[in-house]
Write an enzyme that holds these catalytic residues in place. Structure first.
Site, PDB file in Angstrom:
ATOM      1  N   ARG A 160      -1.554  -6.500  -7.914  1.00 22.42           N
ATOM      2  CA  ARG A 160      -0.421  -7.375  -7.619  1.00 22.42           C
ATOM      3  C   ARG A 160      -0.262  -8.499  -8.626  1.00 22.42           C
ATOM      4  O   ARG A 160       0.836  -8.971  -8.871  1.00 22.42           O
ATOM      5  CB  ARG A 160      -0.587  -8.010  -6.225  1.00 22.42           C
ATOM      6  CG  ARG A 160      -0.532  -7.044  -5.086  1.00 22.42           C
ATOM      7  CD  ARG A 160      -0.873  -7.727  -3.800  1.00 22.42           C
ATOM      8  NE  ARG A 160      -2.235  -8.264  -3.930  1.00 22.42           N
ATOM      9  CZ  ARG A 160      -2.957  -8.732  -2.938  1.00 22.42           C
ATOM     10  NH1 ARG A 160      -2.453  -8.777  -1.731  1.00 22.42           N
ATOM     11  NH2 ARG A 160      -4.172  -9.181  -3.125  1.00 22.42           N
ATOM     12  N   SER A 187      -2.470  -7.778   3.104  1.00 22.41           N
ATOM     13  CA  SER A 187      -2.823  -7.623   4.520  1.00 22.41           C
ATOM     14  C   SER A 187      -3.136  -8.967   5.150  1.00 22.41           C
ATOM     15  O   SER A 187      -2.798  -9.205   6.318  1.00 22.41           O
ATOM     16  CB  SER A 187      -4.020  -6.680   4.675  1.00 22.41           C
ATOM     17  OG  SER A 187      -3.673  -5.365   4.322  1.00 22.41           O
ATOM     18  N   LYS A 228     -17.503  -7.632   8.699  1.00 21.46           N
ATOM     19  CA  LYS A 228     -16.132  -8.132   8.615  1.00 21.46           C
ATOM     20  C   LYS A 228     -15.462  -8.082   9.990  1.00 21.46           C
ATOM     21  O   LYS A 228     -15.657  -7.147  10.756  1.00 21.46           O
ATOM     22  CB  LYS A 228     -15.353  -7.268   7.618  1.00 21.46           C
ATOM     23  CG  LYS A 228     -14.154  -7.932   7.021  1.00 21.46           C
ATOM     24  CD  LYS A 228     -13.635  -7.100   5.857  1.00 21.46           C
ATOM     25  CE  LYS A 228     -12.360  -7.691   5.319  1.00 21.46           C
ATOM     26  NZ  LYS A 228     -11.770  -6.874   4.273  1.00 21.46           N
ATOM     27  N   HIS A 275       0.842  -1.204   0.000  1.00 22.64           N
ATOM     28  CA  HIS A 275       0.000   0.000   0.000  1.00 22.64           C
ATOM     29  C   HIS A 275       0.873   1.248   0.000  1.00 22.64           C
ATOM     30  O   HIS A 275       0.621   2.200  -0.747  1.00 22.64           O
ATOM     31  CB  HIS A 275      -0.888   0.050   1.250  1.00 22.64           C
ATOM     32  CG  HIS A 275      -1.880  -1.044   1.375  1.00 22.64           C
ATOM     33  ND1 HIS A 275      -1.965  -1.840   2.496  1.00 22.64           N
ATOM     34  CD2 HIS A 275      -2.847  -1.478   0.524  1.00 22.64           C
ATOM     35  CE1 HIS A 275      -2.945  -2.707   2.345  1.00 22.64           C
ATOM     36  NE2 HIS A 275      -3.491  -2.517   1.147  1.00 22.64           N
TER      37      HIS A 275
END
Length: 150
Positions: free
Chosen positions: A90, A127, A41, A17
């Site tokens: 990515r 993450s 979440k 990030h």
């Protein structure tokens, strides 16, 4: 003013990030790092911790603003008068997922998504990988900015 929103959960912010944000700085007058709130979440870090990690990481960069939001990212972009959504890619799976969202956002709201490829040195970091390393008491220090290390 060219304003971009870089949305995410940032649980936690990673060096990937960090790389995307730093490389996007010359492209925009302001980048709003927007932490999305999803009540369904489960997060490892509280919203306050995640916000503090990002604010401390970019404390010396006046073009970075850190906020939180709920709901659709495009609605938030209109709220803050952002013309762009910034996203990092990515791998091909990221591209396919992000492409569908970008097409939908542009179709529904006319907001353009700007993609930056991650640097080769950070393309493997996510993450979820960082959280797994932390949970298993591994050395995650090379994966995150300094303020995340504890």
């Amino acid at each position: 003013m060219r304003r971009a929103v870089f949305p995410g959960s940032f649980d936690p912010i990673t060096n990937g990030h960090y790389d995307i944000i730093n490389r996007a700085l010359p492209l925009f007058d302001e980048i709003i790092v927007a932490i999305g709130v999803n009540s369904d979440k489960k997060y490892m870090f509280s919203l306050e911790e995640r916000k503090r990690f990002i604010e401390e990481t970019f404390k010396d960069e006046p073009k970075i603003k850190v906020t939180t939001y709920e709901g659709l990212t495009t609605d938030y972009c209109f709220e803050v008068n952002a013309q762009f959504i910034l996203r990092g890619l990515r791998n091909p799976a990221d591209f396919e997922f992000e492409k569908a969202i970008a097409h939908t956002n542009r179709f529904l709201s006319k907001i353009e998504t700007v993609f930056l490829l991650t640097a080769a040195s950070t393309s493997f970091i996510s993450s979820s990988i960082v959280r797994d390393v932390i949970r298993n008491k591994g050395d995650y220090s090379k994966l995150v900015p300094e303020p995340v290390k504890f």
